[in-house]
Design an enzyme around this catalytic site. Structure first.
Site, PDB file in Angstrom:
ATOM      1  N   SER A 127      20.294   8.630  14.067  1.00 36.54           N
ATOM      2  CA  SER A 127      19.253   9.147  14.949  1.00 36.54           C
ATOM      3  C   SER A 127      18.023   9.403  14.355  1.00 36.54           C
ATOM      4  O   SER A 127      18.274   9.819  13.163  1.00 36.54           O
ATOM      5  CB  SER A 127      20.012  10.415  15.775  1.00 36.54           C
ATOM      6  OG  SER A 127      18.894  10.975  16.253  1.00 36.54           O
ATOM      7  N   TYR A 152      22.905  18.767  16.126  1.00 37.67           N
ATOM      8  CA  TYR A 152      23.197  17.499  16.458  1.00 37.67           C
ATOM      9  C   TYR A 152      22.564  16.589  15.192  1.00 37.67           C
ATOM     10  O   TYR A 152      23.199  15.483  14.604  1.00 37.67           O
ATOM     11  CB  TYR A 152      22.380  16.807  17.715  1.00 37.67           C
ATOM     12  CG  TYR A 152      22.389  15.554  17.913  1.00 37.67           C
ATOM     13  CD1 TYR A 152      23.525  14.571  18.334  1.00 37.67           C
ATOM     14  CD2 TYR A 152      21.006  14.790  17.759  1.00 37.67           C
ATOM     15  CE1 TYR A 152      23.434  13.184  18.372  1.00 37.67           C
ATOM     16  CE2 TYR A 152      20.985  13.348  18.049  1.00 37.67           C
ATOM     17  CZ  TYR A 152      22.136  12.664  18.353  1.00 37.67           C
ATOM     18  OH  TYR A 152      22.117  11.142  18.408  1.00 37.67           O
TER      19      TYR A 152
END
Length: 335
Positions: A127, A152
């Site tokens: 990501s 995350y």
């Protein structure tokens, strides 16, 4: 070839599975179909794939090591496209254990399965959030990523490190893709473009964080899929000339690579909202808020490596991509 695709009921997963099926590959979908967001949308995505005779689906959780190993033992995939994860920055503040179970325990289970049942290539989703507190733009894979600002992001950074260690120790060819704000039809309801559209049609206000002073490198799903499929076929090789003095991020002597996959064209948040207003014919009731915990000011992908290696050329402007999304939204939700 036979592809084990985790996260097959997800947004990017459905599109990648369809592209692979259409070119003749066998696809074994693996997904827990959890309730992080509406499972009905996930089932509707799966329905788009079930018409292909070479598609099979297993509903199970990556944290269930026995279930995952059973799939590897019975299917013997040639390659693994790992797109399953607990997504969302803000949700990680509320339910950190979900990220540990899926993004850490689940990923180690997958690496162990690839070790026990060797595959030609493991391509996994990272990501843009790994860039964290970085301010130099565009973000490049050679940049340090040592300051994540959400759990995350930290789990995605951990995935990259774990994959490299397995690549180094056990020779597993592994490629990580740092996705930049993927959007389009069939997308995720927790993403801003989806939730803003829903709010506009329902006449509800939208929350605009950092008082609108943000930029995102929105990347249309078709461009993403083209890059993913091309990279799946490109098995990484170790670089014998690589040296650790100083270490260059993104590759090493192990068969391991990292790439950004983004539009290389950041969009201002306020312009993004203006486009949605035009497409929906509604004016947003904007509630301006300070920066949310875990958020970043801007994302901007340097995609030169991906352009050089597989000819990646994102070609969808935000106006065209959002128009396709809004058209899908009107049809799917009968607005």
């Amino acid at each position: 070839m036979k592809v084990l695709l985790t996260g097959a009921a997800g947004f990017v997963g459905m599109y990648c599975a369809k592209a692979l099926l259409e070119r003749g590959d066998d696809v074994v979908g693996f997904d827990s179909v959890n309730d992080y967001y509406d499972p009905a949308l996930k089932r509707a995505r799966l329905a788009q794939l079930r018409g292909f005779p070479q598609f099979r689906f297993v509903q199970a959780d990556l944290a269930d090591k026995a279930a995952l190993f059973k799939v590897f033992e019975s299917e013997r995939p040639d390659v693994v496209l790992h797109l399953a994860a607990q997504a969302g920055v803000r949700y990680s503040l509320q339910n950190p254990q979900a990220y540990v179970d899926s993004n850490l325990t689940g990923f180690v289970n997958l690496l162990e399965a690839c070790r026990a049942h060797p595959v030609r290539h493991l391509l996994f989703a990272s990501s843009s959030s790994v860039y964290g507190a970085n301010t130099k733009v565009p973000f490049a894979v050679t940049d340090h990523t040592d300051h994540p600002v959400s759990l995350y992001a930290a789990t995605k950074k951990a995935n990259e490190a774990l994959a490299h260690s397995y690549s180094h120790l056990f020779g597993i060819p592994a490629t990580g893709l740092r996705f930049f704000t993927v959007y389009g039809p069939w997308g995720r309801p927790d993403m801003a473009y989806f939730s803003f559209t829903k709010a506009l049609f329902e006449g509800r206000p939208i929350e605009v964080f950092n008082h609108g002073d943000m930029e995102r490198d929105f990347t249309y799903i078709d461009d993403i899929v083209t890059g993913v499929v091309r990279l799946l076929d490109r098995v990484p090789q170790g670089d014998p000339a690589w040296t650790g003095d100083p270490p260059v991020a993104g590759h090493s002597r192990a068969p391991y690579r990292l790439y950004n996959i983004g539009n290389h064209s950041p969009v201002r948040l306020m312009h993004f909202i203006e486009v949605l207003e035009r497409l929906t014919g509604r004016v947003a009731d904007k509630q301006f808020k300070p920066m949310a915990p875990g958020d970043v000011l801007r994302t901007y992908a340097d995609v030169e490596d991906l352009r050089r290696d597989v000819g990646f050329e994102p070609s969808t402007p935000i106006e065209a991509g959002l128009a396709r999304f809004v058209d899908w939204y009107r049809t799917y939700y009968q607005v």
